[in-house]
Design a protein around this motif. Structure first.
Motif, PDB file in Angstrom:
ATOM      1  N   LYS A   1       1.085  -1.161  -0.172  1.00  0.00           N
ATOM      2  CA  LYS A   1      -0.535   0.017  -0.151  1.00  0.00           C
ATOM      3  C   LYS A   1       0.452   1.311   0.211  1.00  0.00           C
ATOM      4  O   LYS A   1       0.750   2.347   0.139  1.00  0.00           O
ATOM      5  CB  LYS A   1      -1.115  -0.002   0.940  1.00  0.00           C
ATOM      6  N   GLY A   2       1.897   1.190  -0.441  1.00  0.00           N
ATOM      7  CA  GLY A   2       3.396   2.230  -0.638  1.00  0.00           C
ATOM      8  C   GLY A   2       4.068   2.915   0.552  1.00  0.00           C
ATOM      9  O   GLY A   2       4.572   3.103   0.402  1.00  0.00           O
ATOM     10  N   ILE A   3       3.232   1.280   1.915  1.00  0.00           N
ATOM     11  CA  ILE A   3       5.218   1.667   2.831  1.00  0.00           C
ATOM     12  C   ILE A   3       5.984   1.367   2.463  1.00  0.00           C
ATOM     13  O   ILE A   3       7.392   1.964   3.046  1.00  0.00           O
ATOM     14  CB  ILE A   3       4.140   0.825   3.797  1.00  0.00           C
ATOM     15  N   LEU A   4       6.192   0.573   1.133  1.00  0.00           N
ATOM     16  CA  LEU A   4       7.684   0.440   1.115  1.00  0.00           C
ATOM     17  C   LEU A   4       8.127   1.022  -0.169  1.00  0.00           C
ATOM     18  O   LEU A   4       8.400   0.491  -1.040  1.00  0.00           O
ATOM     19  CB  LEU A   4       7.211  -1.440   0.248  1.00  0.00           C
ATOM     20  N   THR A   5       7.956   2.416  -0.038  1.00  0.00           N
ATOM     21  CA  THR A   5       8.454   3.123  -0.915  1.00  0.00           C
ATOM     22  C   THR A   5       9.006   4.237  -0.198  1.00  0.00           C
ATOM     23  O   THR A   5       9.302   4.062   1.084  1.00  0.00           O
ATOM     24  CB  THR A   5       7.042   3.910  -1.795  1.00  0.00           C
ATOM     25  N   ASP A   6       9.513   5.305  -0.738  1.00  0.00           N
ATOM     26  CA  ASP A   6       9.916   6.496   0.577  1.00  0.00           C
ATOM     27  C   ASP A   6       9.486   7.354   0.608  1.00  0.00           C
ATOM     28  O   ASP A   6       9.581   8.269   1.674  1.00  0.00           O
ATOM     29  CB  ASP A   6      12.069   7.062  -1.023  1.00  0.00           C
ATOM     30  N   ARG A   7       8.056   7.113   0.609  1.00  0.00           N
ATOM     31  CA  ARG A   7       7.285   7.643   1.083  1.00  0.00           C
ATOM     32  C   ARG A   7       6.847   8.464   2.263  1.00  0.00           C
ATOM     33  O   ARG A   7       6.608   9.520   3.281  1.00  0.00           O
ATOM     34  CB  ARG A   7       5.477   7.553   0.800  1.00  0.00           C
ATOM     35  N   TYR A   8       7.238   7.590   3.306  1.00  0.00           N
ATOM     36  CA  TYR A   8       6.894   7.493   4.630  1.00  0.00           C
ATOM     37  C   TYR A   8       7.859   7.308   5.428  1.00  0.00           C
ATOM     38  O   TYR A   8       7.557   7.266   6.579  1.00  0.00           O
ATOM     39  CB  TYR A   8       6.104   6.088   5.211  1.00  0.00           C
ATOM     40  N   LEU A   9       9.355   7.406   4.389  1.00  0.00           N
ATOM     41  CA  LEU A   9      10.605   7.328   5.433  1.00  0.00           C
ATOM     42  C   LEU A   9      10.950   8.327   6.685  1.00  0.00           C
ATOM     43  O   LEU A   9      11.186   8.145   7.846  1.00  0.00           O
ATOM     44  CB  LEU A   9      12.049   7.548   4.674  1.00  0.00           C
ATOM     45  N   ASN A  10      10.314   9.756   6.499  1.00  0.00           N
ATOM     46  CA  ASN A  10      10.582  10.594   7.113  1.00  0.00           C
ATOM     47  C   ASN A  10       9.055  10.584   8.115  1.00  0.00           C
ATOM     48  O   ASN A  10       8.498  12.155   8.635  1.00  0.00           O
ATOM     49  CB  ASN A  10      10.839  11.785   6.355  1.00  0.00           C
ATOM     50  N   GLY A  11       8.309  10.066   7.891  1.00  0.00           N
ATOM     51  CA  GLY A  11       6.321   9.933   8.659  1.00  0.00           C
ATOM     52  C   GLY A  11       5.531  10.402   7.326  1.00  0.00           C
ATOM     53  O   GLY A  11       6.141  10.495   6.049  1.00  0.00           O
ATOM     54  N   ILE A  12       4.560  10.400   8.223  1.00  0.00           N
ATOM     55  CA  ILE A  12       3.359  10.776   6.971  1.00  0.00           C
ATOM     56  C   ILE A  12       3.133  12.458   6.459  1.00  0.00           C
ATOM     57  O   ILE A  12       3.131  13.287   7.890  1.00  0.00           O
ATOM     58  CB  ILE A  12       1.849  10.121   8.220  1.00  0.00           C
ATOM     59  N   ALA A  13       3.434  12.401   5.639  1.00  0.00           N
ATOM     60  CA  ALA A  13       3.728  13.828   4.898  1.00  0.00           C
ATOM     61  C   ALA A  13       1.774  14.085   4.639  1.00  0.00           C
ATOM     62  O   ALA A  13       0.705  13.517   4.299  1.00  0.00           O
ATOM     63  CB  ALA A  13       3.368  13.516   3.418  1.00  0.00           C
ATOM     64  N   PRO A  14       0.742  15.671   5.265  1.00  0.00           N
ATOM     65  CA  PRO A  14      -0.239  16.132   5.368  1.00  0.00           C
ATOM     66  C   PRO A  14      -0.668  15.606   4.118  1.00  0.00           C
ATOM     67  O   PRO A  14      -1.880  15.334   4.102  1.00  0.00           O
ATOM     68  CB  PRO A  14      -0.119  17.294   4.815  1.00  0.00           C
ATOM     69  N   ASP A  15       0.012  15.718   2.574  1.00  0.00           N
ATOM     70  CA  ASP A  15      -0.665  15.327   1.686  1.00  0.00           C
ATOM     71  C   ASP A  15      -0.740  14.059   1.035  1.00  0.00           C
ATOM     72  O   ASP A  15      -1.087  13.498  -0.302  1.00  0.00           O
ATOM     73  CB  ASP A  15       0.123  16.083   0.686  1.00  0.00           C
TER      74      ASP A  15
END
Length: 329
Positions: free
Chosen positions: A225-239
């Motif tokens: 569900k996108g967790i295994l990307t660089d999307r959340y490496l630094n926390g949950i972005a507002p967008d």
């Protein structure tokens, strides 16, 4: 007017699906999200075009994909009419039924009534005479498996699907379904389970069953569900999807423990010259047990990254052990 790239088959890897004659691309495109009536049509159209230009021939749908339910098939049917009428025979298009789709006792699960009616509706939305693969989307605890499999056999004999498959079936159910279909004369082509570094249940028996029965595997949610990307490496972005009201991914799934593992995995990816998402795909496809990794995408660049992962070297024994250590930690 869309004209497909003449180099579309030059670099994609195609894998044989079980013991069948069908080859599937190592990366397939799923239309679970981002292709529905609430999404920008031209963005979905651009993604399908780019995917096909990169050699992705398999496009995966279900009756209830959207939102709203049914709209992904309607939009994909529109894309087919506008851009792909000349390329239909180069495409593998799949749909499914089994989850809730319409009110009343026949709108979900696995009765013959539900499956036949659902596929008829899907074909109308897609504007097609047949789909290449039709799946039963989930086991039905209250309908005899013989009835569900007989419905899949009937659908093939009616010419509404070329192949049939199952999704979300556990090992015992999958073996029984395969044996029933074989007796009926319509072999089970493929199983679609969720599989990723963070969801490995198919390794506990299902992969052995599929190998023994000669059934292919297409893994959905290989990026968790996108967790295994660089999307959340630094926390949950507002967008991000997790920050919103999405039913697809919740903030509770992105724990510090999980992200700590993903950060360590990302270090391995970087050492290989890959993005985290690319490492996750290389891992799912390792060893040849998975026929195709079924990705979702919200923009063209994500599809390009996924296909580029196929150019990476095979994971070494040392890298695989490092990954195992992180995942077990």
């Amino acid at each position: 007017m869309y004209i497909a790239s003449p180099e579309r088959y030059d670099n994609m890897k195609y894998n044989r699906t079980g013991r069948s004659g069908l080859l599937l691309p190592a990366i397939s495109l799923g239309l679970w999200h981002n292709f529905g009536g609430n999404d920008l049509f031209e963005n979905g159209r651009a993604m399908v075009r780019r995917a096909f230009d990169l050699g992705i021939t398999h496009f995966d749908l279900a009756n209830n994909y959207g939102p709203p339910p049914g709209s992904a098939e309607e939009n994909f049917g529109r894309i087919l009419r506008q851009d792909f009428s000349a390329y239909r025979d180069e495409m593998i298009i799949s749909s499914k039924a089994g989850y809730y789709m319409w009110p009343g006792p026949y709108g979900e699960w696995g009765s013959k009534k539900n499956l036949v009616s659902s596929l008829d509706q899907s074909l109308k939305r897609l504007g097609l005479d047949y789909v290449d693969i039709f799946y039963h989307h989930r086991p039905d605890p209250n309908t005899p498996l013989e009835e569900t499999m007989a419905a899949l056999d009937l659908i093939v004999r009616q010419g509404k699907a070329l192949y049939v498959g199952i999704s979300n079936y556990r090992p015992v159910e999958a073996r029984e379904a395969a044996q029933i279909l074989r007796r009926l004369g319509t072999p089970c082509l493929i199983h679609q389970p969720n599989y990723s570094m963070l969801s490995r249940w198919i390794e506990d028996g299902l992969q052995d069953v599929l190998a023994e029965e000669g059934i292919g595997t297409i893994a959905f949610s290989p990026l968790q569900k996108g967790i295994l990307t660089d999307r959340y490496l630094n926390g949950i972005a507002p967008d991000s999807r997790a920050a919103g009201p999405s039913v697809f991914l919740s903030e509770q799934e992105i724990t510090e423990e999980v992200i700590g593992k993903v950060r360590k995995l990302n270090d391995i990816a970087a050492a290989r010259g890959q993005k985290m998402s690319q490492l996750a795909l290389s891992w799912v496809l390792r060893g040849g047990k998975v026929t195709s990794a079924l990705i979702g995408a919200s923009k063209v660049s994500q599809i390009e990254d996924a296909v580029a992962s196929l150019n990476a070297p095979e994971l070494s024994a040392e890298e695989l052990e490092q990954i195992e250590t992180i995942l077990r930690g």
